[in-house]
Design an enzyme around this catalytic site. Structure first.
Site, PDB file in Angstrom:
ATOM      1  N   LYS A 104       0.838  -1.184   0.000  1.00 58.57           N
ATOM      2  CA  LYS A 104       0.000   0.000   0.000  1.00 58.57           C
ATOM      3  C   LYS A 104       0.882   1.247   0.000  1.00 58.57           C
ATOM      4  O   LYS A 104       2.001   1.144   0.488  1.00 58.57           O
ATOM      5  CB  LYS A 104      -0.945   0.065   1.194  1.00 58.57           C
ATOM      6  CG  LYS A 104      -0.366  -0.300   2.556  1.00 58.57           C
ATOM      7  CD  LYS A 104       0.800   0.441   3.124  1.00 58.57           C
ATOM      8  CE  LYS A 104       0.746   1.906   3.351  1.00 58.57           C
ATOM      9  NZ  LYS A 104       1.974   2.434   3.993  1.00 58.57           N
ATOM     10  N   TYR A 115      -4.596   4.044   6.399  1.00 57.66           N
ATOM     11  CA  TYR A 115      -5.168   3.077   7.354  1.00 57.66           C
ATOM     12  C   TYR A 115      -6.493   3.602   7.906  1.00 57.66           C
ATOM     13  O   TYR A 115      -7.447   2.838   8.075  1.00 57.66           O
ATOM     14  CB  TYR A 115      -4.194   2.796   8.503  1.00 57.66           C
ATOM     15  CG  TYR A 115      -3.005   1.989   8.062  1.00 57.66           C
ATOM     16  CD1 TYR A 115      -3.071   0.610   7.999  1.00 57.66           C
ATOM     17  CD2 TYR A 115      -1.815   2.611   7.692  1.00 57.66           C
ATOM     18  CE1 TYR A 115      -1.982  -0.138   7.576  1.00 57.66           C
ATOM     19  CE2 TYR A 115      -0.721   1.882   7.276  1.00 57.66           C
ATOM     20  CZ  TYR A 115      -0.807   0.503   7.214  1.00 57.66           C
ATOM     21  OH  TYR A 115       0.266  -0.223   6.786  1.00 57.66           O
TER      22      TYR A 115
HETATM   23  P1  NDP Z   1      12.483   1.672   2.748  1.00 57.26           P
HETATM   24  O1  NDP Z   1      12.944   3.037   2.407  1.00 57.26           O
HETATM   25  O2  NDP Z   1      12.912   1.119   4.063  1.00 57.26           O
HETATM   26  O3  NDP Z   1      12.938   0.641   1.627  1.00 57.26           O
HETATM   27  C1  NDP Z   1      12.635   0.820   0.285  1.00 57.26           C
HETATM   28  C2  NDP Z   1      13.540  -0.080  -0.549  1.00 57.26           C
HETATM   29  O4  NDP Z   1      13.128   0.057  -1.901  1.00 57.26           O
HETATM   30  C3  NDP Z   1      15.014   0.280  -0.513  1.00 57.26           C
HETATM   31  O5  NDP Z   1      15.707  -0.329   0.536  1.00 57.26           O
HETATM   32  C4  NDP Z   1      15.491  -0.198  -1.858  1.00 57.26           C
HETATM   33  O6  NDP Z   1      15.747  -1.603  -1.781  1.00 57.26           O
HETATM   34  C5  NDP Z   1      14.269  -0.047  -2.741  1.00 57.26           C
HETATM   35  N1  NDP Z   1      14.350   1.130  -3.621  1.00 57.26           N
HETATM   36  C6  NDP Z   1      14.384   1.062  -4.991  1.00 57.26           C
HETATM   37  N2  NDP Z   1      14.422   2.272  -5.520  1.00 57.26           N
HETATM   38  C7  NDP Z   1      14.418   3.167  -4.494  1.00 57.26           C
HETATM   39  C8  NDP Z   1      14.466   4.582  -4.453  1.00 57.26           C
HETATM   40  N3  NDP Z   1      14.507   5.339  -5.585  1.00 57.26           N
HETATM   41  N4  NDP Z   1      14.470   5.182  -3.246  1.00 57.26           N
HETATM   42  C9  NDP Z   1      14.410   4.440  -2.120  1.00 57.26           C
HETATM   43  N5  NDP Z   1      14.364   3.092  -2.106  1.00 57.26           N
HETATM   44  C10 NDP Z   1      14.383   2.441  -3.292  1.00 57.26           C
HETATM   45  O7  NDP Z   1      10.903   1.689   2.637  1.00 57.26           O
HETATM   46  P2  NDP Z   1       9.843   0.764   3.397  1.00 57.26           P
HETATM   47  O8  NDP Z   1      10.338  -0.609   3.434  1.00 57.26           O
HETATM   48  O9  NDP Z   1       9.461   1.393   4.675  1.00 57.26           O
HETATM   49  O10 NDP Z   1       8.551   0.881   2.434  1.00 57.26           O
HETATM   50  C11 NDP Z   1       8.479   0.152   1.226  1.00 57.26           C
HETATM   51  C12 NDP Z   1       7.002  -0.041   0.850  1.00 57.26           C
HETATM   52  O11 NDP Z   1       6.348  -0.757   1.869  1.00 57.26           O
HETATM   53  C13 NDP Z   1       6.218   1.253   0.670  1.00 57.26           C
HETATM   54  O12 NDP Z   1       5.282   1.094  -0.359  1.00 57.26           O
HETATM   55  C14 NDP Z   1       5.458   1.406   1.981  1.00 57.26           C
HETATM   56  O13 NDP Z   1       4.254   2.121   1.834  1.00 57.26           O
HETATM   57  C15 NDP Z   1       5.209  -0.041   2.329  1.00 57.26           C
HETATM   58  N6  NDP Z   1       5.094  -0.239   3.773  1.00 57.26           N
HETATM   59  C16 NDP Z   1       4.023  -0.951   4.218  1.00 57.26           C
HETATM   60  C17 NDP Z   1       3.852  -1.154   5.552  1.00 57.26           C
HETATM   61  C18 NDP Z   1       2.692  -1.947   6.027  1.00 57.26           C
HETATM   62  O14 NDP Z   1       2.488  -2.009   7.242  1.00 57.26           O
HETATM   63  N7  NDP Z   1       1.942  -2.602   5.150  1.00 57.26           N
HETATM   64  C19 NDP Z   1       4.774  -0.592   6.542  1.00 57.26           C
HETATM   65  C20 NDP Z   1       5.908   0.083   5.960  1.00 57.26           C
HETATM   66  C21 NDP Z   1       6.040   0.253   4.618  1.00 57.26           C
HETATM   67  P3  NDP Z   1      17.107  -2.242  -2.372  1.00 57.26           P
HETATM   68  O15 NDP Z   1      18.234  -1.497  -1.694  1.00 57.26           O
HETATM   69  O16 NDP Z   1      17.005  -3.664  -1.985  1.00 57.26           O
HETATM   70  O17 NDP Z   1      17.067  -2.031  -3.849  1.00 57.26           O
END
Ligand code: NDP
Length: 408
Positions: free
Chosen positions: A163, A251
């Protein structure tokens, strides 16, 4: 000049450049809000601090377990979802996709993912010929969901997408169309639909446990530390849209819909962006909206990245109230009924929500069972988000069709 005035009705006012920003966000859904494949690209990030990787990979699953490729190894994937695959009965980690080779190596080793099933964003298309992978789980920044969901469908895989589904209803529609073209399934990872307190809340409201619903109140906020768009995607418009509403307020938006069982017929909203704060150079600090439902119930939703943490949902009816506080977290949900049948309700461990959504999608893929949170639900929610921004931009109440599209 920016207005930051609390009126007697307690709503934040917005004016000047904040209204212009809201207009820019709302005016061209699909163009202003999302630039996937254009200005924003998937790129690797370092391993977040404090991630605990498993010492031994999970054991084998049943023979018809669904293999997932996890795309984006960020905080949510590493801290919440990857460890929860061990609790799923019918879902396992089959592949990883990351832009950071060193992180990919460490996470791949920890989860027992074979070398040949570790992909970069550049090699992603090769998953098409990898039969270990049935489904792709998109856990990328929100502005990249549409592009990578469509790529996964093009590779012939099913998609579980985090989401918000995307940053515009136009992109949601493109994602749904891509899934249909590929003959593959799409689910949005709205985990509250698999969490016992929220499930029980839906059942109680369907049984009129508070009488006729009159008021819904939802507050989702936390205070974000110092940051700027170049260092944090959550404050970048291209990757996060308007900010707190898409990320956290969604949410409350969801709860207002699944507790009322209705779609709003009108929305009025306001949004605020303070001047001179790098956190809010591109996104809003707060978004507040008021909804009116056909039944005569009303909802008030507020969300903020600049106020002390809260995550509550109240549903107040003619005979009592359902109080959820905290309402939709990873853990620690508390729920009680007030009124004629007052009591505390503890229907189960919130932790089951994570593996529950994985098994639910696996069942849909293997057995053809209906998906509780399909792409159409994500599309509906983006329509409402667009209506909120349109109202905040114009200062006028927006009237809605039953599917959430704005009436002219
Ligand atoms: P993070 O910033 O922690 O991680 C995002 C990851 O995406 C990075 O580590 C990287 O992985 C990859 N990535 C690829 N391109 C980019 C870019 N241009 N900028 C930043 N990151 C990039 O985010 P979250 O894990 O917190 O969130 C990711 C998704 O999960 C979002 O859509 C968020 O809304 C969702 N989410 C859902 C939750 C829930 O409870 N359902 C809770 C938290 C988040 P790599 O280094 O491996 O390429």
């Amino acid at each position: 000049m920016l207005g930051n005035v609390m009126t007697r009705r307690g709503m934040l006012q917005v004016g000047g450049s904040a209204a212009a920003a809201a207009l820019a966000l709302a005016a061209k859904p699909g163009a202003a809000l999302i630039q996937s494949g254009g200005a924003v690209r998937a790129t690797g990030r370092p391993l977040p601090d404090g991630v605990a990787l498993p010492q031994t990979p999970a054991g084998r699953k049943r023979a018809d377990s669904v293999g997932f490729a996890i795309v984006g190894l960020g905080g949510y994937a590493l801290n919440q979802m990857l460890p929860r695959f061990a609790h799923a009965e019918r879902a396992h980690v089959a592949a990883l996709v990351s832009g950071n080779p060193e992180k990919l190596r460490r996470v791949g080793d920890a989860y027992g993912v074979p070398q040949a099933a570790r992909y970069s964003y550049e090699t992603f298309a090769r998953i098409a010929s990898d039969d270990r992978i049935d489904a792709v789980y998109v856990v990328l920044p929100s502005g990249l969901h549409a592009e990578w969901t469509i790529r996964a469908f093009d590779a012939g895989k099913h998609v579980l997408c985090e989401k918000p589904m995307a940053l515009s209803s136009a992109d949601c529609a493109r994602m749904i169309a891509a899934g249909r073209r590929a003959g593959r399934k799409l689910m949005i990872a709205y985990r509250s639909h698999f969490e016992p307190h929220n499930r029980e809340a839906m059942a109680l409201m369907a049984r009129n446990a508070v009488g006729r619903l009159r008021l819904v109140r939802a507050e989702q906020s936390y205070r974000m530390g110092p940051t700027r768009p170049s260092e944090n995607w959550r404050v970048s418009r291209a990757l996060a849209g308007g900010g707190p509403l898409e990320d956290y307020g969604i949410y409350g938006l969801q709860a207002a819909l699944y507790l009322s069982g209705e779609m709003p017929e009108s929305i009025s909203a306001t949004a605020f962006r303070p001047a001179g704060d790098p956190r809010f150079a591109e996104i809003f600090a707060h978004v507040a909206s008021q909804w009116r439902f056909p039944s005569g119930a009303v909802a008030q939703l507020v969300t903020s990245y600049d106020s002390a943490g809260t995550n509550l949902v109240h549903a107040r009816g003619t005979d009592g109230a359902l109080i959820m506080d905290p309402a939709t977290g990873y853990a620690g949900q508390k729920m009680r009924l007030e009124g004629r049948d007052a009591r505390t309700i503890s229907p189960g461990d919130p932790d089951v929500q994570f593996a529950g959504q994985l098994d639910h999608f696996a069942d849909a893929i293997r057995d053809g069972t209906p998906i509780r949170t399909p792409g159409e639900m994500g599309l509906r929610d983006l329509r409402l988000i667009e209506a909120i921004y349109a109202s905040a931009a114009s200062g006028a109440t927006v009237r809605l069709a039953p599917d959430g599209t704005m009436r002219a």
